[in-house]
Design a protein around this motif. Structure first.
Motif, PDB file in Angstrom:
ATOM      1  N   VAL A 230       0.837  -1.203   0.000  1.00  0.00           N
ATOM      2  CA  VAL A 230       0.000   0.000   0.000  1.00  0.00           C
ATOM      3  C   VAL A 230       0.875   1.258   0.000  1.00  0.00           C
ATOM      4  N   LEU A 231       1.945   1.236   0.773  1.00  0.00           N
ATOM      5  CA  LEU A 231       2.836   2.389   0.792  1.00  0.00           C
ATOM      6  C   LEU A 231       3.482   2.618  -0.572  1.00  0.00           C
ATOM      7  N   ALA A 232       3.884   1.521  -1.233  1.00  0.00           N
ATOM      8  CA  ALA A 232       4.510   1.655  -2.549  1.00  0.00           C
ATOM      9  C   ALA A 232       3.533   2.217  -3.574  1.00  0.00           C
ATOM     10  N   VAL A 233       2.295   1.709  -3.563  1.00  0.00           N
ATOM     11  CA  VAL A 233       1.273   2.213  -4.495  1.00  0.00           C
ATOM     12  C   VAL A 233       0.979   3.687  -4.210  1.00  0.00           C
ATOM     13  N   SER A 234       0.916   4.025  -2.939  1.00  0.00           N
ATOM     14  CA  SER A 234       0.636   5.412  -2.559  1.00  0.00           C
ATOM     15  C   SER A 234       1.758   6.340  -3.023  1.00  0.00           C
ATOM     16  N   LEU A 235       3.003   5.911  -2.846  1.00  0.00           N
ATOM     17  CA  LEU A 235       4.117   6.742  -3.287  1.00  0.00           C
ATOM     18  C   LEU A 235       4.191   6.814  -4.812  1.00  0.00           C
ATOM     19  N   PHE A 236       3.775   5.763  -5.489  1.00  0.00           N
ATOM     20  CA  PHE A 236       3.719   5.824  -6.949  1.00  0.00           C
ATOM     21  C   PHE A 236       2.735   6.917  -7.381  1.00  0.00           C
ATOM     22  N   ALA A 237       1.566   6.960  -6.724  1.00  0.00           N
ATOM     23  CA  ALA A 237       0.571   7.990  -7.054  1.00  0.00           C
ATOM     24  C   ALA A 237       1.105   9.376  -6.713  1.00  0.00           C
ATOM     25  N   ILE A 238       1.811   9.502  -5.599  1.00  0.00           N
ATOM     26  CA  ILE A 238       2.395  10.799  -5.226  1.00  0.00           C
ATOM     27  C   ILE A 238       3.421  11.232  -6.269  1.00  0.00           C
ATOM     28  N   GLY A 239       4.191  10.268  -6.790  1.00  0.00           N
ATOM     29  CA  GLY A 239       5.171  10.588  -7.824  1.00  0.00           C
ATOM     30  C   GLY A 239       4.556  11.133  -9.090  1.00  0.00           C
TER      31      GLY A 239
END
Length: 553
Positions: free
Chosen positions: A107-116
């Motif tokens: 979930v953290l990785a997906v969230s940071l992908f969206a933030i990127g």
């Protein structure tokens, strides 16, 4: 919509909104050290450093690569829609970080992908510089500095004593408001200039009439010159009886030539004749087609630029992903220097104009060399077992290096390849460098296993190995851009850069060459001798009156 505002008010409103948007939404991922410490120290995450490194790698890759795709989408669907989508993705990513379990790496990785994906805001908004044609460089530098400022956002959000959830959700609401304003303020099309809404039809017709008049004058001058040349050639065969006749013939040819040259240069400077092409039966002007993006991408200069940029990027990304646990390993138990990194990173925005100034004055090669040396120096400091006070110097060196590397990449593209294919060339390079930057993860893993110093020293060597390329760029600039070398500016090289073709008359800066030009000198008899003339005939004068009746030195 900003069409109701005056032209001056509208452009400043758009610039202010663009600056704030870039500062708040585009480079959040580079505040990762502060978020990482929050997850580990305050939230008790069970993720180890390798897993946390993988999470950061996903977000960093998204920030680097998604600008290419958002740029293509902007060209297809317009600024307003694509910027809105980018804002929404960032807001969703922030909400994901706020609500996720600190030990849930996926979930953290997906969230940071969206933030990127917030980097899409920057690529969509950068054309606002077109509203300031005299200061476009300053505007672009300001936006690049704003990108650096966004790296301090995570530090601010994680600075509270309680849970990260309220702060991240409040910031999510803030960016949602910006998303709504992007639909109100930004243009629907690709350009920030409201051409179709604000151009007066009468002014357009007057402008077209002026262009037509200049075109007609240019064509008349060309025809006069060609007719004169034909007449003079006949005169040379039938009517040349004396040296004086021959001198008049050459003098008239010289006059007509320079009159045509004057009109052509004047029209070119005023941009009235930008679309005019000479007919194929005249060899006076070389017809050159603009290079395609693919042709420029195949050039050696572009390939080497992307190589330099990509090799610089993966150490830059590795530094952000590993600096937190490396500083902790050197004694940063309270996280002061980890927080200092985010502050120094954001503060480096103030030196953004300095990079552009160095590129303009010292040249790209030298400035890229400085960028490379700064990056190598930051890893050298990190590799040394020194006091944390010294490590703060390394943090500053890194921040400057990052600003300069990205600044020189974009400046090199603009200066050496022009802006016709700028979006495609820049986006392609960012995508390639994003793929190469995946090397940061095995480096982070190696550093976690106790090999951090070896990795850092190896990266010093890697960075310094790029200096020969920087010297090559410097030499290429010097050979092609020497102000003492007179020549024709052409775009017929594979790179699309300005090459120069020398010709005899040093005072001729028109960009056109003339066949069978001759140099003249005064003879002892008082009549000008003509040098290098095919038939060896001489006698032309460099002073005359309007009647051409006197020929003297």
């Amino acid at each position: 919509m900003t069409a109701g505002f005056s032209s001056s008010s509208r452009r400043w409103i758009l610039f202010a909104f663009s600056l704030a948007s870039v500062a708040l939404a585009t480079g959040l991922i580079y505040g990762w050290p502060a978020l990482r410490r929050q997850l580990v120290q305050d939230d008790g995450s069970d993720l180890d450093e390798k897993q946390l490194g993988a999470v950061f790698t996903v977000g960093a890759w998204s920030t680097q690569a998604m600008r290419f795709f958002f740029g293509m989408a902007r060209d297809r669907f317009g600024t307003q829609r694509v910027t809105f989508v980018s804002f929404v993705l960032v807001a969703l990513g922030l909400a994901g970080v706020a609500l996720s379990d600190p030990s849930d790496g996926i979930v953290l990785a997906v969230s940071l992908f969206a933030i990127g994906c917030g980097s899409g805001v920057q690529i969509c908004i950068q054309p606002v510089a077109g509203l300031f044609p005299s200061y476009s460089g300053t505007i672009l530098s300001s936006l690049s500095g704003a990108f650096q400022v966004s790296g301090v956002i995570f530090l601010v959000l994680c600075s509270g004593d309680g849970s990260r959830q309220p702060a991240f959700l409040m910031f999510t609401a803030c960016l949602s408001v910006f998303a709504v304003f992007s639909l109100i303020l930004l243009p629907k099309g690709k350009s920030f200039i409201l051409e179709e809404d604000n151009v007066d039809e009468k002014s357009t017709q007057q402008g077209q009439t002026k262009i037509d008049d200049e075109t007609a004058r240019l064509n008349r001058s060309k025809n006069i010159y060609l007719e004169e040349i034909n007449g003079l050639q006949s005169m040379q065969v039938e009517h040349v009886k004396t040296d004086v006749d021959y001198a008049r013939m050459n003098m008239r040819q010289w006059r007509q030539k320079n009159m045509y040259l004057m009109y052509l240069e004047e029209a070119k400077e005023e941009k009235y004749a930008s679309g005019i092409k000479e007919s194929s039966e005249s060899t006076l002007v070389e017809d050159q087609q603009p290079l395609t993006a693919l042709q420029q991408m195949k050039s050696l200069e572009y390939i080497l630029l992307i190589f330099w940029f990509s090799v610089c990027v993966f150490p830059l990304q590795y530094y952000v992903g590993s600096i937190g646990f490396q500083l902790e390993g050197k004694g940063d138990d309270d996280g002061f220097y980890t927080s200092l990194f985010s502050v120094v990173y954001a503060s480096s925005a103030v030196i953004a104009p300095a990079g552009g100034y160095l590129a303009d004055t010292a040249g790209l090669g030298k400035t890229q060399g400085i960028s490379t040396i700064l990056l190598a120096a930051s890893f050298l400091v990190l590799a040394l077992d020194t006091h944390l006070y010294i490590q703060s110097i390394g943090l500053f060196l890194y921040a400057c290096a990052r600003m300069f590397v990205y600044g020189m990449y974009f400046s090199n593209l603009g200066k050496r390849f022009g802006f016709k294919n700028y979006g495609t060339l820049a986006g392609s390079g960012l995508l390639i460098s994003a793929i190469v930057s995946l090397l940061q993860y095995p480096l982070i893993a190696a550093a976690v296993e106790g090999n951090a110093d070896k990795v850092n020293f190896a990266l010093v060597v890697v960075c310094l190995s790029l200096l020969p390329y920087c010297y090559w760029v410097h030499r290429r600039e010097k050979s092609l851009g020497n102000p003492d070398q007179k020549g024709v500016h052409r775009r017929d090289s594979p790179t699309g850069i300005l090459d120069q073709k020398e010709y005899g008359n040093d005072d001729n800066d028109s960009g056109y060459s003339w066949e069978n030009d001759s140099e003249y000198s005064c003879s002892p008899s008082g009549i000008l001798d003509q040098k290098d003339n095919e038939d060896g005939r001489g006698i032309i004068d460099n002073s005359w009156d309007d009647s051409d009746s006197e020929i003297s030195c």
